[in-house]
Design a protein around this motif. Structure first.
Motif, PDB file in Angstrom:
ATOM      1  N   ALA A 104       0.843  -1.194   0.000  1.00 57.31           N
ATOM      2  CA  ALA A 104       0.000   0.000   0.000  1.00 57.31           C
ATOM      3  C   ALA A 104       0.877   1.242   0.000  1.00 57.31           C
ATOM      4  O   ALA A 104       1.757   1.401   0.840  1.00 57.31           O
ATOM      5  CB  ALA A 104      -0.909  -0.004   1.223  1.00 57.31           C
ATOM      6  N   GLY A 105       0.646   2.117  -0.973  1.00 56.35           N
ATOM      7  CA  GLY A 105       1.427   3.347  -1.055  1.00 56.35           C
ATOM      8  C   GLY A 105       2.786   3.175  -1.689  1.00 56.35           C
ATOM      9  O   GLY A 105       3.541   4.127  -1.830  1.00 56.35           O
ATOM     10  N   LYS A 106       3.156   1.934  -2.080  1.00 61.14           N
ATOM     11  CA  LYS A 106       4.441   1.691  -2.688  1.00 61.14           C
ATOM     12  C   LYS A 106       4.260   0.768  -3.884  1.00 61.14           C
ATOM     13  O   LYS A 106       3.516  -0.205  -3.823  1.00 61.14           O
ATOM     14  CB  LYS A 106       5.402   1.065  -1.676  1.00 61.14           C
ATOM     15  N   LYS A 107       4.946   1.075  -4.973  1.00 61.35           N
ATOM     16  CA  LYS A 107       4.800   0.281  -6.182  1.00 61.35           C
ATOM     17  C   LYS A 107       6.161   0.019  -6.791  1.00 61.35           C
ATOM     18  O   LYS A 107       7.049   0.879  -6.763  1.00 61.35           O
ATOM     19  CB  LYS A 107       3.900   1.003  -7.190  1.00 61.35           C
ATOM     20  N   GLU A 108       6.326  -1.164  -7.353  1.00 59.78           N
ATOM     21  CA  GLU A 108       7.559  -1.516  -8.061  1.00 59.78           C
ATOM     22  C   GLU A 108       7.226  -1.969  -9.484  1.00 59.78           C
ATOM     23  O   GLU A 108       6.221  -2.650  -9.702  1.00 59.78           O
ATOM     24  CB  GLU A 108       8.322  -2.623  -7.333  1.00 59.78           C
ATOM     25  N   GLU A 109       8.068  -1.571 -10.432  1.00 61.50           N
ATOM     26  CA  GLU A 109       7.916  -1.991 -11.818  1.00 61.50           C
ATOM     27  C   GLU A 109       9.248  -2.476 -12.342  1.00 61.50           C
ATOM     28  O   GLU A 109      10.310  -1.987 -11.936  1.00 61.50           O
ATOM     29  CB  GLU A 109       7.430  -0.834 -12.694  1.00 61.50           C
ATOM     30  N   TYR A 138       8.416   3.312  -6.665  1.00 60.81           N
ATOM     31  CA  TYR A 138       7.629   4.535  -6.512  1.00 60.81           C
ATOM     32  C   TYR A 138       7.011   4.556  -5.116  1.00 60.81           C
ATOM     33  O   TYR A 138       6.476   3.550  -4.639  1.00 60.81           O
ATOM     34  CB  TYR A 138       6.492   4.585  -7.532  1.00 60.81           C
ATOM     35  N   SER A 139       7.073   5.717  -4.469  1.00 63.19           N
ATOM     36  CA  SER A 139       6.357   5.875  -3.201  1.00 63.19           C
ATOM     37  C   SER A 139       5.077   6.673  -3.433  1.00 63.19           C
ATOM     38  O   SER A 139       4.014   6.332  -2.930  1.00 63.19           O
ATOM     39  CB  SER A 139       7.239   6.565  -2.155  1.00 63.19           C
ATOM     40  N   THR A 140       5.197   7.743  -4.208  1.00 62.35           N
ATOM     41  CA  THR A 140       4.031   8.545  -4.587  1.00 62.35           C
ATOM     42  C   THR A 140       4.235   9.071  -6.005  1.00 62.35           C
ATOM     43  O   THR A 140       5.370   9.180  -6.488  1.00 62.35           O
ATOM     44  CB  THR A 140       3.844   9.749  -3.639  1.00 62.35           C
ATOM     45  N   GLY A 141       3.158   9.414  -6.668  1.00 65.67           N
ATOM     46  CA  GLY A 141       3.241  10.077  -7.967  1.00 65.67           C
ATOM     47  C   GLY A 141       3.736   9.174  -9.078  1.00 65.67           C
ATOM     48  O   GLY A 141       3.771   7.949  -8.963  1.00 65.67           O
ATOM     49  N   TYR A 142       4.142   9.843 -10.178  1.00 66.52           N
ATOM     50  CA  TYR A 142       4.544   9.127 -11.381  1.00 66.52           C
ATOM     51  C   TYR A 142       6.059   9.044 -11.551  1.00 66.52           C
ATOM     52  O   TYR A 142       6.543   8.400 -12.471  1.00 66.52           O
ATOM     53  CB  TYR A 142       3.944   9.812 -12.617  1.00 66.52           C
ATOM     54  N   HIS A 143       6.823   9.738 -10.702  1.00 68.10           N
ATOM     55  CA  HIS A 143       8.267   9.752 -10.835  1.00 68.10           C
ATOM     56  C   HIS A 143       8.886   8.756  -9.847  1.00 68.10           C
ATOM     57  O   HIS A 143       8.570   8.759  -8.657  1.00 68.10           O
ATOM     58  CB  HIS A 143       8.826  11.152 -10.579  1.00 68.10           C
ATOM     59  N   ALA A 144       9.787   7.930 -10.360  1.00 67.71           N
ATOM     60  CA  ALA A 144      10.404   6.890  -9.531  1.00 67.71           C
ATOM     61  C   ALA A 144      11.349   7.504  -8.511  1.00 67.71           C
ATOM     62  O   ALA A 144      12.084   8.452  -8.812  1.00 67.71           O
ATOM     63  CB  ALA A 144      11.152   5.905 -10.414  1.00 67.71           C
ATOM     64  N   ASP A 145      11.330   6.938  -7.318  1.00 71.75           N
ATOM     65  CA  ASP A 145      12.294   7.354  -6.290  1.00 71.75           C
ATOM     66  C   ASP A 145      13.681   6.795  -6.622  1.00 71.75           C
ATOM     67  O   ASP A 145      14.691   7.482  -6.465  1.00 71.75           O
ATOM     68  CB  ASP A 145      11.859   6.839  -4.913  1.00 71.75           C
ATOM     69  N   THR A 146      13.697   5.551  -7.077  1.00 68.31           N
ATOM     70  CA  THR A 146      14.957   4.878  -7.386  1.00 68.31           C
ATOM     71  C   THR A 146      14.780   3.997  -8.611  1.00 68.31           C
ATOM     72  O   THR A 146      13.748   3.339  -8.763  1.00 68.31           O
ATOM     73  CB  THR A 146      15.428   3.998  -6.209  1.00 68.31           C
ATOM     74  N   ILE A 147      15.780   4.004  -9.486  1.00 66.00           N
ATOM     75  CA  ILE A 147      15.809   3.081 -10.620  1.00 66.00           C
ATOM     76  C   ILE A 147      17.089   2.262 -10.524  1.00 66.00           C
ATOM     77  O   ILE A 147      18.195   2.814 -10.596  1.00 66.00           O
ATOM     78  CB  ILE A 147      15.771   3.828 -11.971  1.00 66.00           C
ATOM     79  N   ASN A 148      16.945   0.982 -10.326  1.00 66.08           N
ATOM     80  CA  ASN A 148      18.075   0.061 -10.356  1.00 66.08           C
ATOM     81  C   ASN A 148      18.171  -0.525 -11.763  1.00 66.08           C
ATOM     82  O   ASN A 148      17.254  -1.213 -12.213  1.00 66.08           O
ATOM     83  CB  ASN A 148      17.901  -1.057  -9.323  1.00 66.08           C
ATOM     84  N   ARG A 149      19.270  -0.235 -12.434  1.00 65.32           N
ATOM     85  CA  ARG A 149      19.417  -0.595 -13.849  1.00 65.32           C
ATOM     86  C   ARG A 149      20.482  -1.668 -14.032  1.00 65.32           C
ATOM     87  O   ARG A 149      21.595  -1.561 -13.504  1.00 65.32           O
ATOM     88  CB  ARG A 149      19.773   0.648 -14.656  1.00 65.32           C
ATOM     89  N   SER A 150      20.125  -2.696 -14.788  1.00 65.02           N
ATOM     90  CA  SER A 150      21.092  -3.746 -15.137  1.00 65.02           C
ATOM     91  C   SER A 150      21.204  -3.810 -16.653  1.00 65.02           C
ATOM     92  O   SER A 150      20.208  -3.718 -17.369  1.00 65.02           O
ATOM     93  CB  SER A 150      20.635  -5.102 -14.582  1.00 65.02           C
ATOM     94  N   GLN A 151      22.440  -3.955 -17.156  1.00 61.08           N
ATOM     95  CA  GLN A 151      22.688  -4.046 -18.592  1.00 61.08           C
ATOM     96  C   GLN A 151      23.485  -5.307 -18.904  1.00 61.08           C
ATOM     97  O   GLN A 151      24.378  -5.702 -18.137  1.00 61.08           O
ATOM     98  CB  GLN A 151      23.464  -2.822 -19.087  1.00 61.08           C
ATOM     99  N   LYS A 152      23.160  -5.926 -20.020  1.00 61.75           N
ATOM    100  CA  LYS A 152      23.888  -7.091 -20.510  1.00 61.75           C
ATOM    101  C   LYS A 152      24.159  -6.880 -21.997  1.00 61.75           C
ATOM    102  O   LYS A 152      23.245  -6.602 -22.769  1.00 61.75           O
ATOM    103  CB  LYS A 152      23.094  -8.380 -20.303  1.00 61.75           C
ATOM    104  N   LEU A 153      25.433  -7.022 -22.383  1.00 59.05           N
ATOM    105  CA  LEU A 153      25.839  -6.843 -23.776  1.00 59.05           C
ATOM    106  C   LEU A 153      26.192  -8.207 -24.368  1.00 59.05           C
ATOM    107  O   LEU A 153      27.063  -8.907 -23.859  1.00 59.05           O
ATOM    108  CB  LEU A 153      27.039  -5.900 -23.867  1.00 59.05           C
TER     109      LEU A 153
END
Length: 533
Positions: A104-109, A138-153
């Motif tokens: 509740a109040g927190k979302k992950e994508e 996301y805690s609130t709104g449409y802007h992410a609080d944190t983005i953890n990014r992984s890349q594979k080449l």
């Protein structure tokens, strides 16, 4: 283990992929045998899901199109041995990733994307896939609080049908614009990829073809490619000169200890110098000539100045706005995208930097400006007219810049005009590289011995009269000013002086449908083929 899946489906839908590729490291190669037919090879990196084991499985979709017949093939290769898991708290569900930790109040994508870059290197086709997975919180709104990014080449060897993992990178971005970790960037046109380290502010360069380390520089000292776009749009800051006679060559530019260097094709550093320019000006060197803009009464025109005699020769006409300047792969021909009457008329002006002559100005079929220009040879280009919605009647344009031949793209467009390579054949050079339709007569395709079928400016589909006659087993008789085709008890005539007939190198090209109808054949067009019965 590699799994091969064949598909002849008419359409391919890639739901979550962002695809982009580049032509080849030098724009055009000539290393294929003369007996090999030209073909388009497009390689898309994508992925499959193993929902039972909750795994992401890298895969490639290989699309080929023969310029000899117009035949298209699709093959899919799946690499189970390179499978990996999504982030903790996510499960795979077809093309989506479902969070199991939402509160509740927190979302992950979690979003997974893949970019594909296909090149020809030393006569071999390779494709490089950069996968990026973003886990956003996301805690609130449409802007992410944190983005953890992984890349594979990954690299894919087209001849061996093998995929390898070259490098991984992990980074974090926060809403306060701070970041940490490493990121990968591809510069496949130069056979390079880089790894940026946010902690050290260093950029490491690696060779794509052998995955070897080359050098490191500070991030701010990498200045981009030494190309004509960087020079013109950089108001001179991207204009350089070296030991070569032409000051643009697409090599990468690096600043080191206050000096400028280029990273050449052999991955060696060579010192270069910035061309001296005044503020808001640019200059490009072509041997003993310098090209630069000059303004007079609010009318800017492009000039070529002889450095020995100081004579200035104007290239572009008055009252024509230069939207952009393009340079052929062999760096001989300049192409100026000219706009007239505030966008109501458009043409391409062709200039030869060897003879220092303006060759001609070619009217374009659309007034929309040139975007996504791709060179298919040193004299043949393709571009997409800019539109906001891309209506069906606006098609990609092909131009043979020396002969002035303009044709259109009638086949399904690719997602991106740079997403494929063409395997060249030194004995064949087409005046248009539009993807040909497959023309089928009684189960047999028309074999194109010279120029494949193409769409003319009149929106009629053309092919070689000779190639069509051979497939129909029709008798072909050449008479003064016309060609006669005899098929069973029917005859068709091609008036060689007619405006809709194109003659190149002794070969006549004519609209297919009128000939077929006159010969008593049924002409029909499917999604992929032209059928003659």
């Amino acid at each position: 283990m590699v799994k091969l899946l064949n598909s002849m489906a008419g359409k391919i839908i890639v739901i979550t992929l962002l695809i982009s590729t580049v032509l080849s490291e030098s724009g055009i190669q000539s290393v294929f045998s003369a007996s090999e037919n030209k073909q388009v090879v497009a390689i898309h990196f994508e992925y499959d899901h193993n929902e039972e084991k909750n795994l992401i499985i890298p895969a490639v979709l290989v699309y080929t199109l023969s310029y000899s017949t117009g035949e298209r093939k699709y093959e899919k290769y799946v690499f189970d041995e390179l499978a990996y898991s999504p982030p903790a708290g996510f499960v795979t569900d077809w093309r989506e990733f479902i969070s199991t930790t939402d509160q509740a109040g927190k979302k992950e994508e979690f979003n997974l994307m893949a970019w594909s870059y296909t090149v020809i290197n030393k006569g071999q086709i390779f494709s490089y896939g950069l996968y990026r997975g973003d886990k956003s919180t996301y805690s609130t709104g449409y802007h992410a609080d944190t983005i953890n990014r992984s890349q594979k080449l990954y690299s894919f060897d087209y001849s061996k049908k093998e995929m390898k993992l070259l490098r991984t990178a992990e980074s974090t971005e926060k809403s306060d614009l701070t970041s940490a970790g490493t990121t990968i960037e591809l510069l496949s046109k130069n056979d390079i990829y880089t790894v940026d380290n946010t902690a050290t502010k260093q950029k490491q360069f690696y060779s794509l073809s052998d995955n070897k380390y080359i050098l490191s520089v500070s991030q701010q000292d990498f200045l981009g490619p030494r190309d004509i776009l960087s020079c013109v749009r950089g108001y001179g800051e991207g204009c350089y000169t070296g030991n070569d006679s032409i000051s643009v060559n697409d090599n990468l530019v690096i600043r080191k200890n206050g000096k400028f260097y280029e990273l050449d094709k052999q991955k060696k550093l060579k010192e270069i110098k910035q061309l001296k320019v005044t503020r808001e000006q640019w200059r490009v060197q072509f041997g003993n000539y310098i090209m630069e803009p000059r303004s007079n009464n609010n009318d800017e025109r492009i000039y070529m100045i002889n450095q020995q005699t100081k004579k200035a020769t104007v290239i572009t006409p008055a009252k024509a706005f230069v939207q952009r300047i393009y340079l052929s792969p062999n760096r001989r021909y300049l192409v100026f995208d000219l706009e007239y009457e505030r966008g109501e008329r458009r043409s391409l002006l062709v200039y030869d930097t060897i003879s220092q002559k303006k060759l001609h100005e070619i009217a374009m079929p659309y007034k929309e400006w040139v975007t996504d220009l791709t060179w298919h040879s040193n004299t043949s280009l393709e571009y997409t007219p800019f539109t906001s919605s891309r209506p069906d009647y606006v098609k990609d344009v092909h131009v043979e810049i020396l002969k002035g031949i303009v044709t259109k793209e009638d086949s399904d467009p690719y997602d991106n005009p740079d997403e494929y390579v063409i395997t060249p054949n030194a004995d064949q050079s087409y005046f248009t590289y539009a993807r040909p339709w497959e023309i089928v007569y009684e189960g047999k395709p028309v074999v194109f011995h010279d120029q494949p079928a193409f769409l003319g400016l009149n929106n009629l589909l053309y092919c070689s009269v000779k190639d069509l006659a051979i497939t129909l087993n029709a008798t072909l008789t050449v008479e003064p000013g016309k060609i006669e085709l005899s098929y069973k008890n029917k005859k068709a005539y091609v008036d060689l002086k007619a405006k809709d007939i194109i003659i190149q190198d002794g070969t006549a090209y004519a609209p297919i449908k009128p000939i077929a109808v006159k010969l008593g054949l049924q002409y029909s067009k499917t999604e992929r083929e032209i059928l003659l019965k």
